[in-house]
Scaffold this active site. Sequence first.
Site, PDB file in Angstrom:
ATOM      1  N   GLU A   9       0.874  -1.184   0.000  1.00 13.37           N
ATOM      2  CA  GLU A   9       0.000   0.000   0.000  1.00 13.37           C
ATOM      3  C   GLU A   9       0.905   1.226   0.000  1.00 13.37           C
ATOM      4  O   GLU A   9       1.731   1.382   0.897  1.00 13.37           O
ATOM      5  CB  GLU A   9      -0.930  -0.034   1.207  1.00 13.37           C
TER       6      GLU A   9
ATOM      7  N   CYS B  49      -1.459   9.386   3.660  1.00  7.23           N
ATOM      8  CA  CYS B  49      -1.549   8.958   2.260  1.00  7.23           C
ATOM      9  C   CYS B  49      -2.835   9.492   1.641  1.00  7.23           C
ATOM     10  O   CYS B  49      -2.926   9.670   0.439  1.00  7.23           O
ATOM     11  CB  CYS B  49      -1.487   7.451   2.173  1.00  7.23           C
TER      12      CYS B  49
HETATM   13  P1  NAD Z   1       8.831   4.444   3.603  1.00  2.41           P
HETATM   14  O1  NAD Z   1       8.609   3.817   2.280  1.00  2.41           O
HETATM   15  O2  NAD Z   1      10.016   5.292   3.797  1.00  2.41           O
HETATM   16  O3  NAD Z   1       8.933   3.311   4.732  1.00  2.41           O
HETATM   17  C1  NAD Z   1       7.877   2.388   4.981  1.00  2.41           C
HETATM   18  C2  NAD Z   1       8.429   1.173   5.695  1.00  2.41           C
HETATM   19  O4  NAD Z   1       9.280   0.458   4.816  1.00  2.41           O
HETATM   20  C3  NAD Z   1       9.278   1.518   6.906  1.00  2.41           C
HETATM   21  O5  NAD Z   1       9.100   0.515   7.894  1.00  2.41           O
HETATM   22  C4  NAD Z   1      10.678   1.455   6.365  1.00  2.41           C
HETATM   23  O6  NAD Z   1      11.631   1.193   7.369  1.00  2.41           O
HETATM   24  C5  NAD Z   1      10.564   0.307   5.385  1.00  2.41           C
HETATM   25  N1  NAD Z   1      11.564   0.289   4.317  1.00  2.41           N
HETATM   26  C6  NAD Z   1      12.251   1.321   3.786  1.00  2.41           C
HETATM   27  N2  NAD Z   1      13.106   0.873   2.832  1.00  2.41           N
HETATM   28  C7  NAD Z   1      12.927  -0.462   2.746  1.00  2.41           C
HETATM   29  C8  NAD Z   1      13.496  -1.488   1.935  1.00  2.41           C
HETATM   30  N3  NAD Z   1      14.431  -1.236   1.011  1.00  2.41           N
HETATM   31  N4  NAD Z   1      13.073  -2.759   2.115  1.00  2.41           N
HETATM   32  C9  NAD Z   1      12.134  -3.030   3.039  1.00  2.41           C
HETATM   33  N5  NAD Z   1      11.551  -2.094   3.825  1.00  2.41           N
HETATM   34  C10 NAD Z   1      11.950  -0.828   3.687  1.00  2.41           C
HETATM   35  O7  NAD Z   1       7.481   5.228   3.972  1.00  2.41           O
HETATM   36  P2  NAD Z   1       7.204   6.217   5.187  1.00  2.41           P
HETATM   37  O8  NAD Z   1       7.901   7.496   4.925  1.00  2.41           O
HETATM   38  O9  NAD Z   1       7.428   5.527   6.487  1.00  2.41           O
HETATM   39  O10 NAD Z   1       5.640   6.418   5.050  1.00  2.41           O
HETATM   40  C11 NAD Z   1       5.078   7.396   4.216  1.00  2.41           C
HETATM   41  C12 NAD Z   1       4.605   6.789   2.923  1.00  2.41           C
HETATM   42  O11 NAD Z   1       3.665   5.761   3.199  1.00  2.41           O
HETATM   43  C13 NAD Z   1       3.879   7.783   2.024  1.00  2.41           C
HETATM   44  O12 NAD Z   1       4.248   7.554   0.692  1.00  2.41           O
HETATM   45  C14 NAD Z   1       2.413   7.425   2.244  1.00  2.41           C
HETATM   46  O13 NAD Z   1       1.575   7.803   1.192  1.00  2.41           O
HETATM   47  C15 NAD Z   1       2.487   5.951   2.417  1.00  2.41           C
HETATM   48  N6  NAD Z   1       1.336   5.423   3.139  1.00  2.41           N
HETATM   49  C16 NAD Z   1       0.418   4.721   2.436  1.00  2.41           C
HETATM   50  C17 NAD Z   1      -0.693   4.224   3.069  1.00  2.41           C
HETATM   51  C18 NAD Z   1      -1.728   3.447   2.317  1.00  2.41           C
HETATM   52  O14 NAD Z   1      -2.561   2.812   2.944  1.00  2.41           O
HETATM   53  N7  NAD Z   1      -1.715   3.474   1.005  1.00  2.41           N
HETATM   54  C19 NAD Z   1      -0.867   4.441   4.433  1.00  2.41           C
HETATM   55  C20 NAD Z   1       0.101   5.163   5.130  1.00  2.41           C
HETATM   56  C21 NAD Z   1       1.208   5.644   4.468  1.00  2.41           C
END
Ligand code: NAD
Length: 515
Positions: free
Chosen positions: A287, A321
């Site tokens: 997501e 998001c």
């Molecule tokens: P992010 O992508 O930086 O991190 C999300 C998670 O993934 C964290 O736990 C992070 O440590 C992990 N991660 C980062 N790099 C990784 C890798 N290479 N391999 C595996 N895991 C990894 O996102 P964020 O800044 O924490 O959150 C904000 C983003 O999330 C925004 O883009 C927002 O739109 C999205 N979001 C989407 C929803 C939805 O339901 N669609 C809900 C909430 C947030």
Amino acid sequence: MHNKPFRPEPFSDFSKPEVAAAFEQGLATVKEQLGQRYPMIIGGKRVDTGESIASVNPSQPDQVVGYAARGGLAEAEAAVQAAVEAFPAWADTPAEVRARVLFKAAAIMRRRRHELSAWMCHEVGKNWAEADADTAEAIDFLEYYGRQMLRLAAPQPLTPYPGEENHLYYRPLGVGVVHSPFNFPLAILTGMTAAAIVAGNTVVVKPSTEAPVIAAKVFEILEEAGLPPGVANLLFADPVEVGDYLTTHKEVRFINFTGSKQVGCHIYELAAKVQPGQKFLRRVIAEMGGKDAIIVDGSADLDEAAAGIVASAFGFSGQKCSACSRAVVTADVYDQVLEKVVARTRALKIGPATEKATDVGPVTAERYQKKILEYIEIGKSEGRLVLGGSARPGGFYVEPTIFADVAPNARIAQEEIFGPVLAFIKAEDFEDALRIANDTEYGLTGSVYSRNRANLERARKAFMVGNLYFNRKSTGAIVGVHPFGGFNMSGTDSKAGGPDYLLLFTQAQAVSEKL
Ligand code: NAD
């Protein structure tokens, strides 16, 4: 408890003095516990490497909320192995018993409600109401997924067939990994974990490095609720160090990811590769981001529309998001809506998230503040800055910022900024507004403010987003009420908090016995 139908947890009403006093008490409890150390939890054991991730208060960055023990590849491997070992017994545990752990965890969260919210005020900069809604959603996920599992575990309706007894069983997949984002550090982490484990899987949970303390609180609660050791393992680590290792691990059958498009796409691609010794196709639930639009036409209640735009764009500093980052307004009312939105935004109080009066707190991390300010600079060449545009001292503050007269294809109208930055875009008519709203790579949420039935029905068919709202804000999806997930590059449309979500963590087995 679970024989009552699911009903969403009501939000706290802070205008009642006793409720506000209870929240203050939660804040005081947290203040006494700031700066503590949180080990990882692997196979039920506390694991500390001596290395740390410091979690700071974005309203006051010299205040350390807590230190999380930082793991690496060795701890990632140990966590996977603990999950592998715990799987057979947990998969064999009756669904009712698994669900009961969730219901108990919900009850504990309800008791600790304001304390949990207060942790989020401190750790990620949510104001009172935003933190309260996050806690309510976490409770909802536990209550909802517990009930959904009971439904899936019950005999499934199959067509009777002469001479045979037939059943359909929803079996767990095995070991999974949960990567949760920083912005709903309690609700999304709880929901992603609870769904996977109640379905009988075991997991490694690697929370956002911006919010380890609230993750540790969830694990305290799951443990108290009676979750057996190893069913959920808590790994604090730099995702760059352990992410790919976990994604390609031959024991990891599914990845439950919520976060940015960039990371989600990376995981999706990498996870598809079958590794030596791997006997399954790995599932990815991803997501991702949004570039959500609110459309307003000339028939709309313009005050309602302005209120909805401001709440959606600037709640939690736009770090949702589902946040509105584009207001697409038909030319006949464009100037009026802009004026109303600017006036309402000007009245928002910026301040520390822990203060009751604060409408807009800081953004969660310095690197996010920097990125948002870079986008504001880009915006200055792409639109007319009508409000905000600067950082504020004392914490990671960014003023609610509005750009007018932005072209639909401008970068600030196409790329996810994830901050309090709103682009106003003028549309010729409703059809043009729909075309503009649909014209990004995302498709998460969208709203339409209109009193024109034909326009609403046209949007119902043609506005291509996973969560579409009419005459209400684009944020604030409620578990069980608004199953949540996006189209296009917003993700796999898993519809979290909906009746189909648990299917993603199960495989259905049809068993047929000849009589
Ligand atoms: P992010 O992508 O930086 O991190 C999300 C998670 O993934 C964290 O736990 C992070 O440590 C992990 N991660 C980062 N790099 C990784 C890798 N290479 N391999 C595996 N895991 C990894 O996102 P964020 O800044 O924490 O959150 C904000 C983003 O999330 C925004 O883009 C927002 O739109 C999205 N979001 C989407 C929803 C939805 O339901 N669609 C809900 C909430 C947030």
